[in-house]
Design a protein around this motif. Structure first.
Motif, PDB file in Angstrom:
ATOM      1  N   ASP A  47       0.859  -1.186   0.000  1.00  0.00           N
ATOM      2  CA  ASP A  47       0.000   0.000   0.000  1.00  0.00           C
ATOM      3  C   ASP A  47       0.891   1.230   0.000  1.00  0.00           C
ATOM      4  OD1 ASP A  47      -2.148  -1.663   0.136  1.00  0.00           O
ATOM      5  OD2 ASP A  47      -2.565  -1.335   2.267  1.00  0.00           O
ATOM      6  N   ARG A  48       0.651   2.135  -0.952  1.00  0.00           N
ATOM      7  CA  ARG A  48       1.489   3.329  -1.032  1.00  0.00           C
ATOM      8  C   ARG A  48       0.627   4.579  -1.091  1.00  0.00           C
ATOM      9  NH1 ARG A  48       5.569   3.026  -4.793  1.00  0.00           N
ATOM     10  NH2 ARG A  48       5.178   1.027  -5.813  1.00  0.00           N
ATOM     11  N   ALA A  49       1.245   5.696  -0.679  1.00  0.00           N
ATOM     12  CA  ALA A  49       0.547   6.973  -0.748  1.00  0.00           C
ATOM     13  C   ALA A  49       0.465   7.433  -2.187  1.00  0.00           C
ATOM     14  CB  ALA A  49       1.273   8.013   0.104  1.00  0.00           C
ATOM     15  N   ALA A  50      -0.711   7.895  -2.591  1.00  0.00           N
ATOM     16  CA  ALA A  50      -0.894   8.403  -3.944  1.00  0.00           C
ATOM     17  C   ALA A  50      -0.666   9.902  -4.022  1.00  0.00           C
ATOM     18  CB  ALA A  50      -2.296   8.073  -4.445  1.00  0.00           C
ATOM     19  N   ALA A  51      -0.463  10.545  -2.860  1.00  0.00           N
ATOM     20  CA  ALA A  51      -0.246  11.993  -2.828  1.00  0.00           C
ATOM     21  C   ALA A  51       0.574  12.342  -1.596  1.00  0.00           C
ATOM     22  CB  ALA A  51      -1.587  12.737  -2.809  1.00  0.00           C
ATOM     23  N   ASP A  52       1.222  13.497  -1.633  1.00  0.00           N
ATOM     24  CA  ASP A  52       1.907  13.999  -0.440  1.00  0.00           C
ATOM     25  C   ASP A  52       0.859  14.378   0.596  1.00  0.00           C
ATOM     26  OD1 ASP A  52       4.285  13.744  -1.806  1.00  0.00           O
ATOM     27  OD2 ASP A  52       4.388  15.860  -2.390  1.00  0.00           O
ATOM     28  N   GLY A  53       1.148  14.106   1.863  1.00  0.00           N
ATOM     29  CA  GLY A  53       0.214  14.469   2.922  1.00  0.00           C
ATOM     30  C   GLY A  53       0.472  13.688   4.186  1.00  0.00           C
ATOM     31  N   TYR A  54      -0.603  13.431   4.922  1.00  0.00           N
ATOM     32  CA  TYR A  54      -0.505  12.732   6.200  1.00  0.00           C
ATOM     33  C   TYR A  54      -1.354  11.466   6.139  1.00  0.00           C
ATOM     34  CZ  TYR A  54       1.891  16.732   8.165  1.00  0.00           C
ATOM     35  OH  TYR A  54       2.816  17.717   8.425  1.00  0.00           O
ATOM     36  N   ALA A  55      -0.702  10.337   6.430  1.00  0.00           N
ATOM     37  CA  ALA A  55      -1.417   9.066   6.510  1.00  0.00           C
ATOM     38  C   ALA A  55      -2.172   9.010   7.831  1.00  0.00           C
ATOM     39  CB  ALA A  55      -0.426   7.918   6.406  1.00  0.00           C
ATOM     40  N   VAL A  56      -3.453   8.623   7.747  1.00  0.00           N
ATOM     41  CA  VAL A  56      -4.301   8.615   8.942  1.00  0.00           C
ATOM     42  C   VAL A  56      -5.190   7.382   8.930  1.00  0.00           C
ATOM     43  CG1 VAL A  56      -4.352  11.135   9.075  1.00  0.00           C
ATOM     44  CG2 VAL A  56      -6.131   9.945   7.790  1.00  0.00           C
ATOM     45  N   ARG A  57      -5.846   7.157  10.087  1.00  0.00           N
ATOM     46  CA  ARG A  57      -6.929   6.174  10.170  1.00  0.00           C
ATOM     47  C   ARG A  57      -8.224   6.945   9.964  1.00  0.00           C
ATOM     48  NH1 ARG A  57      -5.748   1.819  14.326  1.00  0.00           N
ATOM     49  NH2 ARG A  57      -7.845   2.277  15.062  1.00  0.00           N
ATOM     50  N   ASP A 101      -5.326   4.056   6.439  1.00  0.00           N
ATOM     51  CA  ASP A 101      -6.171   3.678   5.301  1.00  0.00           C
ATOM     52  C   ASP A 101      -6.601   4.875   4.485  1.00  0.00           C
ATOM     53  OD1 ASP A 101      -7.994   4.865   7.004  1.00  0.00           O
ATOM     54  OD2 ASP A 101      -9.062   3.010   7.468  1.00  0.00           O
ATOM     55  N   SER A 102      -5.999   6.046   4.749  1.00  0.00           N
ATOM     56  CA  SER A 102      -6.343   7.247   4.008  1.00  0.00           C
ATOM     57  C   SER A 102      -5.188   8.240   4.108  1.00  0.00           C
ATOM     58  CB  SER A 102      -7.630   7.876   4.546  1.00  0.00           C
ATOM     59  OG  SER A 102      -8.000   9.013   3.793  1.00  0.00           O
ATOM     60  N   VAL A 103      -5.148   9.183   3.159  1.00  0.00           N
ATOM     61  CA  VAL A 103      -4.131  10.234   3.182  1.00  0.00           C
ATOM     62  C   VAL A 103      -4.831  11.576   3.074  1.00  0.00           C
ATOM     63  CG1 VAL A 103      -2.174  11.274   1.975  1.00  0.00           C
ATOM     64  CG2 VAL A 103      -2.316   8.786   2.190  1.00  0.00           C
ATOM     65  N   GLU A 122      -4.562  19.471  12.804  1.00  0.00           N
ATOM     66  CA  GLU A 122      -6.012  19.549  12.972  1.00  0.00           C
ATOM     67  C   GLU A 122      -6.662  19.162  11.650  1.00  0.00           C
ATOM     68  OE1 GLU A 122      -9.618  22.765  13.842  1.00  0.00           O
ATOM     69  OE2 GLU A 122      -7.503  23.397  13.992  1.00  0.00           O
ATOM     70  N   VAL A 123      -7.632  18.264  11.698  1.00  0.00           N
ATOM     71  CA  VAL A 123      -8.320  17.788  10.494  1.00  0.00           C
ATOM     72  C   VAL A 123      -9.387  18.805  10.117  1.00  0.00           C
ATOM     73  CG1 VAL A 123      -9.711  15.949   9.485  1.00  0.00           C
ATOM     74  CG2 VAL A 123      -7.896  15.397  11.137  1.00  0.00           C
ATOM     75  N   LEU A 124      -9.347  19.243   8.837  1.00  0.00           N
ATOM     76  CA  LEU A 124     -10.340  20.188   8.339  1.00  0.00           C
ATOM     77  C   LEU A 124     -11.421  19.500   7.516  1.00  0.00           C
ATOM     78  CD1 LEU A 124      -8.009  23.113   7.181  1.00  0.00           C
ATOM     79  CD2 LEU A 124      -9.148  22.809   9.401  1.00  0.00           C
ATOM     80  N   GLU A 125     -11.102  18.366   6.934  1.00  0.00           N
ATOM     81  CA  GLU A 125     -12.041  17.659   6.072  1.00  0.00           C
ATOM     82  C   GLU A 125     -12.001  16.174   6.397  1.00  0.00           C
ATOM     83  OE1 GLU A 125     -12.435  16.637   1.300  1.00  0.00           O
ATOM     84  OE2 GLU A 125     -11.642  18.606   1.910  1.00  0.00           O
ATOM     85  N   ARG A 126     -13.165  15.572   6.495  1.00  0.00           N
ATOM     86  CA  ARG A 126     -13.237  14.173   6.889  1.00  0.00           C
ATOM     87  C   ARG A 126     -12.451  13.290   5.919  1.00  0.00           C
ATOM     88  NH1 ARG A 126     -16.205  11.159  10.176  1.00  0.00           N
ATOM     89  NH2 ARG A 126     -17.568  12.929  10.694  1.00  0.00           N
ATOM     90  N   ALA A 127     -11.691  12.372   6.485  1.00  0.00           N
ATOM     91  CA  ALA A 127     -10.954  11.403   5.673  1.00  0.00           C
ATOM     92  C   ALA A 127     -11.888  10.297   5.210  1.00  0.00           C
ATOM     93  CB  ALA A 127      -9.802  10.814   6.481  1.00  0.00           C
ATOM     94  N   ILE A 128     -11.640   9.800   4.025  1.00  0.00           N
ATOM     95  CA  ILE A 128     -12.417   8.707   3.438  1.00  0.00           C
ATOM     96  C   ILE A 128     -11.481   7.536   3.192  1.00  0.00           C
ATOM     97  CG2 ILE A 128     -13.805   7.984   1.453  1.00  0.00           C
ATOM     98  CD1 ILE A 128     -14.681  10.886   1.150  1.00  0.00           C
ATOM     99  N   VAL A 129     -11.923   6.357   3.573  1.00  0.00           N
ATOM    100  CA  VAL A 129     -11.101   5.162   3.399  1.00  0.00           C
ATOM    101  C   VAL A 129     -10.719   5.001   1.927  1.00  0.00           C
ATOM    102  CG1 VAL A 129     -11.053   2.647   3.558  1.00  0.00           C
ATOM    103  CG2 VAL A 129     -12.119   3.984   5.386  1.00  0.00           C
ATOM    104  N   GLY A 130      -9.447   4.847   1.688  1.00  0.00           N
ATOM    105  CA  GLY A 130      -8.946   4.620   0.334  1.00  0.00           C
ATOM    106  C   GLY A 130      -8.564   5.873  -0.412  1.00  0.00           C
ATOM    107  N   ARG A 131      -8.981   7.070   0.079  1.00  0.00           N
ATOM    108  CA  ARG A 131      -8.626   8.297  -0.633  1.00  0.00           C
ATOM    109  C   ARG A 131      -7.128   8.576  -0.450  1.00  0.00           C
ATOM    110  NH1 ARG A 131     -11.925  13.727   0.479  1.00  0.00           N
ATOM    111  NH2 ARG A 131     -13.445  12.642  -0.879  1.00  0.00           N
ATOM    112  N   GLY A 132      -6.481   8.885  -1.561  1.00  0.00           N
ATOM    113  CA  GLY A 132      -5.055   9.178  -1.502  1.00  0.00           C
ATOM    114  C   GLY A 132      -4.184   7.952  -1.321  1.00  0.00           C
ATOM    115  N   VAL A 133      -4.771   6.774  -1.558  1.00  0.00           N
ATOM    116  CA  VAL A 133      -4.037   5.527  -1.324  1.00  0.00           C
ATOM    117  C   VAL A 133      -4.057   4.670  -2.593  1.00  0.00           C
ATOM    118  CG1 VAL A 133      -3.966   3.381   0.019  1.00  0.00           C
ATOM    119  CG2 VAL A 133      -4.594   5.540   1.130  1.00  0.00           C
ATOM    120  N   SER A 134      -2.914   4.133  -2.955  1.00  0.00           N
ATOM    121  CA  SER A 134      -2.827   3.110  -4.004  1.00  0.00           C
ATOM    122  C   SER A 134      -2.618   1.779  -3.304  1.00  0.00           C
ATOM    123  CB  SER A 134      -1.670   3.399  -4.968  1.00  0.00           C
ATOM    124  OG  SER A 134      -1.905   4.570  -5.702  1.00  0.00           O
ATOM    125  N   GLU A 135      -3.677   0.973  -3.282  1.00  0.00           N
ATOM    126  CA  GLU A 135      -3.597  -0.271  -2.535  1.00  0.00           C
ATOM    127  C   GLU A 135      -2.749  -1.309  -3.255  1.00  0.00           C
ATOM    128  OE1 GLU A 135      -7.528  -1.618  -1.769  1.00  0.00           O
ATOM    129  OE2 GLU A 135      -8.004   0.013  -0.394  1.00  0.00           O
TER     130      GLU A 135
END
Length: 411
Positions: A47-57, A101-103, A122-135
């Motif tokens: 599993d790799r990040a598809a974008a620069d950012g922060y990996a989160v649950r 599971d999200s970035v 601080e999170v400004l927008e809800r994370a979605i499972v799989g967003r920003g992730v290349s599984e």
């Protein structure tokens, strides 16, 4: 006279593929695979990040949530994991920490960066499972068929095989082709033609076309008919022999003397009405060499090479078809053929992005200037059953013409 489709079927029936060999990947471009290539690892392999950012649950990353930023270990530990309430800085293409599971991108968080980077985001927008992730395995899974047997390896395929550890693919051995011109009036291309002599242009014209198949060409040059015997003895050691010469009784007798068994004599398609395909068999009766007897005229020789040598080499390389050489369909700009004839053509894309072909009529025997303008051989055109347009089946010989340069011509 034999129909063209029957000739191609006969090639398929009689031409056994060359033996498979192991080749280094760097040298395999142009060869034909003898075995399929199967993926041995997933791609991406993790599993790799598809974008620069922060990996989160994703379950922890809702608007207003504060997540502690932890740093990965210096030894790039593959077991690096984030727990509830944590995040980790990642780069596009880098591995995703276990548990994530999200970035979230930089625009989706707020941070107060210190000298060593933010400790909390601080999170400004809800994370979605799989967003920003290349599984793992989203592009390929281990066990997937990458390339089938019979595929000619192209440069763009090398990276795929290298990523799958296929550094020594099993390919068909290159076909060795012996090429011989027979004519009392011929001299070599580097020689001065005197009296009624003529430079032999046919061998090199045919060689240039054959090299595109990955074959090895053994050019034996030109010999007078009375000297053809020793040259033919050398030529017939190759799996494929192409003899360019007039269909004189002397040459035909010499071919018979060398054990050439005629299979096809004449094809119901000009300029192949005088064409011969024959076999030389081994002691057990199996085909040991295939012989094509074609025209000595370089223009006709190129057309016959496209019609017969190319599909025969395909069969010897394990990618033959009863339907003959690879062809495309193009709108025909000439008149309907008055006779069954294959002709030179200029294939191009017109300004409406349609593939069109126009016939090139040689102004006489040996019209090499017209041959130089050709980039295709066209089979007799037919009316398309759906559109009612006149279309032709085209065997490409080179690059499709550039419509911006069509005003340039050879005279």
């Amino acid at each position: 006279m034999t129909a063209l489709d029957e000739v191609w079927s006969k090639f398929r029936e009689l031409a056994n593929p060359t033996e498979p060999i192991e080749v280094s990947l760097a040298e395999a471009v142009g060869l034909v695979l003898a075995e399929p290539v199967i993926a041995d690892v997933d791609l991406p392999p993790f599993d790799r990040a598809a974008a620069d950012g922060y990996a989160v649950r994703a379950e922890d990353a809702h608007p207003g949530a504060l997540l502690r930023v932890i740093s990965p270990p210096l030894d790039d530990d593959p077991e690096f994991e984030i727990d509830a309430g944590e995040s980790a800085l990642v780069e596009a293409g880098g591995p995703l920490p276990l548990g994530a599971d999200s970035v979230l991108t930089i625009e989706q968080i707020r941070s107060e960066a210190g000298s060593g980077g933010p400790r909390v985001i601080e999170v400004l927008e809800r994370a979605i499972v799989g967003r920003g992730v290349s599984e793992r395995g989203t592009l390929l899974e281990a066990g997937d068929l990458l390339l089938d047997a019979g595929t000619r390896l192209e440069p763009a395929m090398v990276g795929l095989l290298a990523a799958q550890g296929c550094v020594h693919p099993i390919c068909r051995r290159r076909v060795r082709v012996a090429l011989l011109a027979v004519g009392d009036h011929l001299v070599g291309p580097s020689e001065a033609p005197i009296l009624h002599r003529e430079r032999n242009a046919a061998n090199l014209a045919v060689t240039a076309l054959l090299l595109r198949t990955g074959a090895m060409i053994h050019d034996l040059g030109a010999v007078a008919e009375r000297d053809a015997g020793p040259a033919l003895d050398r030529a017939t050691t190759a799996p494929l022999v192409i003899v360019l010469g007039a269909f004189t009784g002397g040459l035909l007798r010499r071919l018979a003397h060398d054990g050439v068994e005629p299979v096809i004599t004449g094809v119901d398609l000009a300029p192949a009405s005088e064409f011969q395909y024959g076999l030389i068999r081994d002691e057990e009766g199996r085909p040991a060499a295939h012989l094509l007897h074609c025209s000595l005229d370089p223009v006709e020789a190129v057309v016959q090479t496209a019609l017969f040598a190319l599909p025969l080499i395909d069969c010897l390389q394990g990618r033959g078809s009863d339907h003959g050489p690879a062809r495309v369909e193009a709108l025909w700009l000439g008149d309907p053929a008055a006779e069954r004839r294959a002709c030179l053509a200029r294939l191009r894309v017109d300004r409406s992005t349609r593939l069109v072909a126009e016939p090139l009529e040689p102004r006489g025997r040996g019209d090499l200037a017209t041959l130089a303008r050709a980039n295709a051989v066209a089979l007799p055109p037919e009316i398309h059953p759906d559109t009612g347009e006149l279309v032709a089946s085209i065997i490409p010989l080179g690059e499709i013409a550039d419509p911006c340069r069509e005003h340039v011509s050879l005279r």
